[in-house]
Write an enzyme that holds these catalytic residues in place. Sequence first.
Site, short mmCIF file in Angstrom:
data_model
loop_
_atom_site.label_atom_id
_atom_site.label_comp_id
_atom_site.label_asym_id
_atom_site.label_seq_id
_atom_site.Cartn_x
_atom_site.Cartn_y
_atom_site.Cartn_z
N ASP A 257 -2.91 -0.16 4.81
CA ASP A 257 -2.45 -0.63 3.50
C ASP A 257 -1.69 -1.93 3.73
OD1 ASP A 257 -1.80 -0.68 0.71
OD2 ASP A 257 0.14 0.24 1.13
N SER A 258 -1.35 -2.62 2.64
CA SER A 258 -0.51 -3.81 2.77
C SER A 258 0.90 -3.44 3.21
CB SER A 258 -0.43 -4.53 1.42
OG SER A 258 0.09 -3.64 0.46
N TYR B 80 -0.47 -7.66 -1.39
CA TYR B 80 -1.85 -8.15 -1.48
C TYR B 80 -2.21 -8.50 -2.94
CZ TYR B 80 -3.38 -6.58 3.26
OH TYR B 80 -3.58 -6.42 4.61
N GLY B 81 -1.52 -7.82 -3.86
CA GLY B 81 -1.90 -7.92 -5.28
C GLY B 81 -1.84 -9.31 -5.86
N CYS C 120 -5.56 1.59 -0.04
CA CYS C 120 -5.06 0.51 -0.90
C CYS C 120 -6.19 0.13 -1.85
CB CYS C 120 -4.68 -0.68 -0.02
SG CYS C 120 -4.21 -2.16 -0.92
N ASN C 121 -5.92 0.22 -3.15
CA ASN C 121 -6.95 -0.10 -4.14
C ASN C 121 -7.32 -1.57 -4.09
OD1 ASN C 121 -7.02 2.45 -6.21
ND2 ASN C 121 -5.03 2.19 -5.28
N THR C 122 -6.31 -2.42 -3.94
CA THR C 122 -6.53 -3.87 -3.94
C THR C 122 -7.37 -4.29 -2.73
OG1 THR C 122 -4.29 -3.96 -4.85
CG2 THR C 122 -5.28 -6.06 -4.22
N GLU D 225 8.82 -0.83 -1.81
CA GLU D 225 9.13 -1.32 -0.45
C GLU D 225 10.64 -1.39 -0.21
OE1 GLU D 225 6.94 -2.29 2.18
OE2 GLU D 225 5.33 -1.35 1.02
N CYS E 175 -2.65 2.10 -7.80
CA CYS E 175 -2.12 1.44 -6.60
C CYS E 175 -1.44 2.54 -5.80
CB CYS E 175 -1.11 0.37 -7.01
SG CYS E 175 -0.09 -0.25 -5.65
N THR E 176 -1.64 2.53 -4.48
CA THR E 176 -1.13 3.64 -3.67
C THR E 176 0.39 3.64 -3.53
OG1 THR E 176 -1.60 2.36 -1.66
CG2 THR E 176 -3.27 3.94 -2.38
N HIS E 177 1.04 2.56 -3.91
CA HIS E 177 2.51 2.58 -3.93
C HIS E 177 3.04 3.44 -5.10
CE1 HIS E 177 2.25 -0.82 -1.15
NE2 HIS E 177 3.56 -0.74 -0.96
#
Length: 278
Positions: free
Chosen positions: A16-17, A48-49, A79-81, A157, A189-191
């Site tokens: 992931d980012s 990344y978004g 990560c979807n992005t 984050e 979004c995985t966050h």
Amino acid sequence: MFRTTPQASAPIGILDSGAGGLSVLQQIRALLPNESLLYAADTAHIPYGDKTAAFVRERVNHVAAALVARGAKALVVACNTATAAAVESLRERYALPVVGMEPGVKPAVESSRCGVVGILATAGMVESRRMGDLVSRFAAEREVIIQACPGLVEQVERFALDTPETARLLQQYLTPILERGADTLVLGCTHYPFLRPMVERLAGPKVNVIDTGAAVARRLQQLLQQETLLNPHNSGAPTAFFSTAASSDQSALFSRLLAQAVEVQPLTTEDTAASVPC
Ligand code: DGL
């Protein structure tokens, strides 16, 4: 095409980012407890978004190469992005199972009673062709409100999961969706699963919240089974965590999100992608 002959005992690489993919890692651990996992965060380039698809693709190729170089038998783009930008390029590059993620538009549309669905995602995901395809495939006849949510990734984050600033941002993003009467919300979004308690509180009990982490774990299980790559024995190996910006702060963040002490090690990526034939 990069070919290896992976062993069932080899680890699964997850990327992931940043820390968002840990929400997917938790689902994979729960479903596949025998597997050993390598988790890589490209924190030096987060988010990344707000980057171009070409930049994200290049970064994902570097991080994936570093995971393959450490023996990964499969890759999960948590990560979807990154999936929207790079999953096809990874599938062309590696003869390994590669699992991507996408917002759960199909289950959302199927479970919505009123036919109005909201999707929360990064700007990169919102603008991607993949998002357009998902909506036209599964939701052409429905009302879908797609909301870009700049700033939410950064709040996760910072472990600002329950702060007034996070609540203010989320309220701002949820208001146009709730005003249109949506009864189903997709965490694209995985966050965002780490913000789920706040999303549920602000959206209220009548709104169903959907995320695709568990579905990704099941898809991974299916692909590993097909390739006879499921580990039949408990590897006994703990999950290893890497980041392109490893620090004690990041170890502290990962430990808090996972409710377990972990240490994040540095991941160097610049030379690995170049060494992979494609
Ligand atoms: N976690 C990532 C996703 O699922 C996005 C994070 C970012 O913008 O870096 O889309």
